[in-house]
Design a protein around this motif. Structure first.
Motif, PDB file in Angstrom:
ATOM      1  N   THR A  90      -1.634  -3.592 -20.037  1.00  0.00           N
ATOM      2  CA  THR A  90      -1.683  -3.481 -18.572  1.00  0.00           C
ATOM      3  C   THR A  90      -2.965  -4.077 -17.976  1.00  0.00           C
ATOM      4  O   THR A  90      -3.234  -3.918 -16.799  1.00  0.00           O
ATOM      5  CB  THR A  90      -1.571  -2.012 -18.116  1.00  0.00           C
ATOM      6  N   SER A 235      -6.805   4.577  -8.165  1.00  0.00           N
ATOM      7  CA  SER A 235      -6.477   5.979  -8.408  1.00  0.00           C
ATOM      8  C   SER A 235      -7.518   6.739  -9.215  1.00  0.00           C
ATOM      9  O   SER A 235      -7.471   7.953  -9.312  1.00  0.00           O
ATOM     10  CB  SER A 235      -5.130   6.062  -9.123  1.00  0.00           C
ATOM     11  N   CYS A 288      -1.999   5.279   0.680  1.00  0.00           N
ATOM     12  CA  CYS A 288      -1.125   4.486   1.547  1.00  0.00           C
ATOM     13  C   CYS A 288      -0.086   3.756   0.709  1.00  0.00           C
ATOM     14  O   CYS A 288      -0.218   3.693  -0.500  1.00  0.00           O
ATOM     15  CB  CYS A 288      -1.967   3.493   2.347  1.00  0.00           C
ATOM     16  N   GLN A 290       0.513   0.803  -0.631  1.00  0.00           N
ATOM     17  CA  GLN A 290      -0.352  -0.381  -0.717  1.00  0.00           C
ATOM     18  C   GLN A 290       0.393  -1.713  -0.605  1.00  0.00           C
ATOM     19  O   GLN A 290      -0.094  -2.642   0.024  1.00  0.00           O
ATOM     20  CB  GLN A 290      -1.194  -0.338  -2.000  1.00  0.00           C
ATOM     21  N   HIS A 305     -11.571  -2.470  -5.639  1.00  0.00           N
ATOM     22  CA  HIS A 305     -12.337  -2.190  -6.859  1.00  0.00           C
ATOM     23  C   HIS A 305     -11.906  -3.113  -7.994  1.00  0.00           C
ATOM     24  O   HIS A 305     -12.474  -3.068  -9.074  1.00  0.00           O
ATOM     25  CB  HIS A 305     -12.171  -0.725  -7.265  1.00  0.00           C
ATOM     26  N   TRP A 308      -6.554  -3.856 -12.203  1.00  0.00           N
ATOM     27  CA  TRP A 308      -5.693  -5.013 -12.475  1.00  0.00           C
ATOM     28  C   TRP A 308      -4.452  -5.040 -11.584  1.00  0.00           C
ATOM     29  O   TRP A 308      -4.016  -6.099 -11.137  1.00  0.00           O
ATOM     30  CB  TRP A 308      -5.324  -5.078 -13.954  1.00  0.00           C
ATOM     31  N   ASN A 309      -3.865  -3.873 -11.304  1.00  0.00           N
ATOM     32  CA  ASN A 309      -2.688  -3.864 -10.430  1.00  0.00           C
ATOM     33  C   ASN A 309      -3.041  -4.330  -9.029  1.00  0.00           C
ATOM     34  O   ASN A 309      -2.346  -5.151  -8.443  1.00  0.00           O
ATOM     35  CB  ASN A 309      -2.046  -2.477 -10.389  1.00  0.00           C
ATOM     36  N   SER A 310      -4.134  -3.823  -8.493  1.00  0.00           N
ATOM     37  CA  SER A 310      -4.564  -4.247  -7.158  1.00  0.00           C
ATOM     38  C   SER A 310      -4.877  -5.736  -7.140  1.00  0.00           C
ATOM     39  O   SER A 310      -4.539  -6.446  -6.181  1.00  0.00           O
ATOM     40  CB  SER A 310      -5.793  -3.454  -6.719  1.00  0.00           C
ATOM     41  N   GLU A 313      -1.649  -7.564  -7.143  1.00  0.00           N
ATOM     42  CA  GLU A 313      -0.950  -7.362  -5.864  1.00  0.00           C
ATOM     43  C   GLU A 313      -1.583  -8.217  -4.769  1.00  0.00           C
ATOM     44  O   GLU A 313      -0.885  -8.897  -4.015  1.00  0.00           O
ATOM     45  CB  GLU A 313      -0.958  -5.874  -5.492  1.00  0.00           C
ATOM     46  N   THR A 328     -14.957  -0.355 -16.185  1.00  0.00           N
ATOM     47  CA  THR A 328     -13.943  -0.885 -17.132  1.00  0.00           C
ATOM     48  C   THR A 328     -13.710  -2.380 -16.906  1.00  0.00           C
ATOM     49  O   THR A 328     -14.658  -3.146 -16.859  1.00  0.00           O
ATOM     50  CB  THR A 328     -12.612  -0.091 -17.111  1.00  0.00           C
ATOM     51  N   ASP A 329     -12.453  -2.763 -16.748  1.00  0.00           N
ATOM     52  CA  ASP A 329     -12.108  -4.189 -16.691  1.00  0.00           C
ATOM     53  C   ASP A 329     -12.401  -4.842 -15.342  1.00  0.00           C
ATOM     54  O   ASP A 329     -12.201  -6.042 -15.169  1.00  0.00           O
ATOM     55  CB  ASP A 329     -10.609  -4.349 -17.001  1.00  0.00           C
ATOM     56  N   GLN A 330     -12.862  -4.039 -14.378  1.00  0.00           N
ATOM     57  CA  GLN A 330     -12.934  -4.533 -12.996  1.00  0.00           C
ATOM     58  C   GLN A 330     -13.949  -5.655 -12.803  1.00  0.00           C
ATOM     59  O   GLN A 330     -13.735  -6.555 -11.985  1.00  0.00           O
ATOM     60  CB  GLN A 330     -13.201  -3.349 -12.065  1.00  0.00           C
TER      61      GLN A 330
HETATM   62  O1  LIG Z   1      -3.558   4.012  -1.299  1.00  0.00           O
HETATM   63  C1  LIG Z   1      -3.146   3.471  -2.320  1.00  0.00           C
HETATM   64  C2  LIG Z   1      -3.998   2.949  -3.306  1.00  0.00           C
HETATM   65  C3  LIG Z   1      -3.442   2.368  -4.420  1.00  0.00           C
HETATM   66  N1  LIG Z   1      -2.087   2.295  -4.575  1.00  0.00           N
HETATM   67  C4  LIG Z   1      -1.485   1.688  -5.792  1.00  0.00           C
HETATM   68  O2  LIG Z   1      -2.118   2.209  -6.930  1.00  0.00           O
HETATM   69  C5  LIG Z   1      -2.220   1.226  -7.932  1.00  0.00           C
HETATM   70  C6  LIG Z   1      -3.670   1.146  -8.378  1.00  0.00           C
HETATM   71  O3  LIG Z   1      -3.743   0.411  -9.558  1.00  0.00           O
HETATM   72  P1  LIG Z   1      -5.049  -0.409 -10.019  1.00  0.00           P
HETATM   73  O4  LIG Z   1      -5.468  -1.330  -8.968  1.00  0.00           O
HETATM   74  O5  LIG Z   1      -4.747  -1.035 -11.345  1.00  0.00           O
HETATM   75  O6  LIG Z   1      -6.192   0.647 -10.085  1.00  0.00           O
HETATM   76  P2  LIG Z   1      -6.403   1.992 -10.952  1.00  0.00           P
HETATM   77  O7  LIG Z   1      -5.421   2.986 -10.541  1.00  0.00           O
HETATM   78  O8  LIG Z   1      -7.829   2.310 -10.781  1.00  0.00           O
HETATM   79  O9  LIG Z   1      -6.105   1.466 -12.446  1.00  0.00           O
HETATM   80  C7  LIG Z   1      -6.633   1.723 -13.733  1.00  0.00           C
HETATM   81  O10 LIG Z   1      -5.772   0.978 -14.621  1.00  0.00           O
HETATM   82  C8  LIG Z   1      -5.786  -0.454 -14.427  1.00  0.00           C
HETATM   83  C9  LIG Z   1      -4.748  -1.087 -15.326  1.00  0.00           C
HETATM   84  O11 LIG Z   1      -4.978  -0.819 -16.677  1.00  0.00           O
HETATM   85  C10 LIG Z   1      -7.173  -0.993 -14.654  1.00  0.00           C
HETATM   86  O12 LIG Z   1      -7.199  -2.395 -14.420  1.00  0.00           O
HETATM   87  C11 LIG Z   1      -8.145  -0.283 -13.724  1.00  0.00           C
HETATM   88  O13 LIG Z   1      -9.474  -0.751 -13.940  1.00  0.00           O
HETATM   89  C12 LIG Z   1      -8.073   1.226 -13.945  1.00  0.00           C
HETATM   90  O14 LIG Z   1      -8.960   1.900 -13.063  1.00  0.00           O
HETATM   91  C13 LIG Z   1      -1.710  -0.077  -7.340  1.00  0.00           C
HETATM   92  O15 LIG Z   1      -0.399  -0.343  -7.796  1.00  0.00           O
HETATM   93  C14 LIG Z   1      -1.689   0.197  -5.837  1.00  0.00           C
HETATM   94  O16 LIG Z   1      -0.656  -0.482  -5.151  1.00  0.00           O
HETATM   95  C15 LIG Z   1      -1.248   2.808  -3.610  1.00  0.00           C
HETATM   96  O17 LIG Z   1      -0.034   2.742  -3.737  1.00  0.00           O
HETATM   97  N2  LIG Z   1      -1.807   3.391  -2.508  1.00  0.00           N
END
Ligand SMILES: O=c1ccn([C@@H]2O[C@H](COP(=O)(O)OP(=O)(O)O[C@H]3O[C@H](CO)[C@@H](O)[C@H](O)[C@H]3O)[C@@H](O)[C@H]2O)c(=O)[nH]1
Length: 411
Positions: A90, A235, A288, A290, A305, A308-310, A313, A328-330
């Motif tokens: 991931t 998250s 929200c 996102q 931050h 990887w998902n953000s 996206e 971490t990977d950020q």
């Molecule tokens: O208000 C919000 C904020 C976030 N999101 C969603 O939450 C997810 C967040 O994912 P990500 O951006 O990857 O952050 P983290 O939740 O912090 O993910 C962890 O896992 C990732 C994948 O392994 C790593 O890249 C990150 O560093 C690690 O913190 C995304 O799909 C966003 O769309 C929402 O739906 N609403």
């Protein structure tokens, strides 16, 4: 575990649970992270095998176990019960490559702070561009061990699937594919934001927290095109009080509107009176939708931050980013956003590791109104199109998924 909202709709996918050995009271009952992970491995191996057995008795036996790469023991379970195993990574491929280079000793830790990293499958990197587990020597040893363990039995995997696309990370993908049956299958973003081939597919099907959707969308709907900075740190990240204050200062100082996600657990750190004093230009919410937000034309930049998902996206929906990596990977993702894909700016931290309000305001302004913003927007359009093509019919990720499915021969 730990999610506060249960899965909503999984369309055709049935959801089952297995015990991690902490049915009473949850993971917080464990003495330490190490103890939790040990027990999860031990009990999870049994309960997962039982679940696969149970499914074999149904009309639809399991052909393959796709597992989160951090649960390397799951592959041993798959092999024991005689089905194929596919590790799902991931992180970005560049990050996975860095971890694998550390695991096999090609990249020695602790890193030499002054020297550039020149390794196969990667652009030249500064030590601080590597994941924090690598460059902050000795940090989070349990997580670091878990990360390196991903590769311990990977040679036995039938597939290594990555949430990225070939065009985005060609160098890392081609290098790693020499060693493993690696296939890129991303971005794993709901179809309606990408190729639109699956009409009902608007959501991941799992939301970690409950979004304030109505409030966010109503607020965004009356804002001019490209006028809003969307701010979120994902998250997990726990933002220091100083950093939170600087973020607040920066958003206050920037001329733009802002939509800021501050999780409930973090809300106490907001500067006193901030929400009321900035209500003309800003909205603070605890979570929200996102994807919907990033797809909204009022949003002109994404202060992120760099989870990887953000990152995926933002890139796939064509939103320029201000990278404020935490851990971490950020840091690696941030470096790629700024210098490889050129879809955003990395906000520079000061000597204490804090990104000052001035810097945040400056980056937001540069993107929304500056010359560099124009260049960045050109690049984001390019990557948005490439991401869509990758998952659309005949695209690189689409073909890889077809190949994976075609070769799943039941045994
Ligand atoms: O208000 C919000 C904020 C976030 N999101 C969603 O939450 C997810 C967040 O994912 P990500 O951006 O990857 O952050 P983290 O939740 O912090 O993910 C962890 O896992 C990732 C994948 O392994 C790593 O890249 C990150 O560093 C690690 O913190 C995304 O799909 C966003 O769309 C929402 O739906 N609403």
């Amino acid at each position: 575990g730990g999610g506060e909202q249960s899965p909503s709709s999984f369309s055709s996918i049935a959801l089952e649970t297995i015990s991690d050995g902490y049915d009473e009271g949850g993971a917080s009952q464990a003495e330490s992270i190490e103890a939790y992970l040990d027990r999860f491995r031990e009990i999870g191996s049994q309960t997962l095998a039982e679940l696969i057995e149970e499914i074999s008795g149904s009309g639809h036996p399991a052909d393959c176990l796709v597992y989160d790469s951090c649960m390397s023991w799951a592959l041993d379970v798959a092999k024991r019960v005689g089905i194929a195993g596919a590790a799902f990574f991931t992180f970005s491929c560049a990050v996975t490559n860095i971890y694998s280079l550390v695991q096999n000793g090609l990249l020695k830790v602790p890193l030499n702070p002054g020297s550039e990293i020149l390794q196969p499958g990667l652009p030249p990197l500064q030590p601080s561009d590597t994941p924090s587990f690598v460059y902050v020597s000795g940090s989070y040893p349990a997580f670091f061990k878990l990360i390196l363990d991903q590769f311990s039995n990977l040679d036995k995997a039938d597939w290594v699937l990555c949430n990225t696309f070939h065009e985005l990370e060609q160098e890392a993908v081609d290098w790693m594919a020499k060693f493993w049956p690696l296939r890129t299958i991303g971005p794993t973003i709901p179809s309606m934001y990408m190729d639109k081939r699956h009409e009902d597919n608007w959501e991941y099907g799992l939301s970690l927290l409950k979004p304030n959707s109505d409030a966010c969308m109503k607020w965004l709907n009356v804002k001019p095109k490209g006028s809003v900075a969307y701010v979120s740190f994902g998250s997990v990240a726990v933002i220091g009080e100083d950093q939170m204050e600087e973020l607040g200062l920066g958003l206050r100082r920037s001329k733009s509107y802002f939509l800021w996600v501050v999780r409930e657990k973090e809300a106490a750190k907001l500067p006193k009176g901030f929400v009321e004093e900035t209500s003309e230009k800003g909205l603070v919410v605890s979570w929200c939708p996102q994807l919907e937000v990033l797809a909204h034309e009022a949003v002109g930049c994404f202060v992120t931050h760099c989870g990887w998902n953000s990152t995926l996206e933002g890139l796939s929906l064509g939103v320029p980013m201000v990278a404020v990596p935490q851990w971490t990977d950020q840091s690696t993702n941030a470096r790629f956003i700024m210098d490889v894909w050129k879809t955003g700016l990395k906000a520079q931290a000061d000597k204490k590791g804090i990104v000052r309000g001035e810097e945040i305001a400056h980056c937001v302004r540069e993107i929304l109104d500056g010359e560099r913003g124009k260049e960045i927007r050109k690049n984001t359009s390019k990557w948005k199109a490439l991401a869509k093509n990758a998952v659309d019919e005949g695209g690189s990720s689409d073909k890889n998924i077809d190949e994976f499915i075609a070769k799943l021969v039941p045994i």
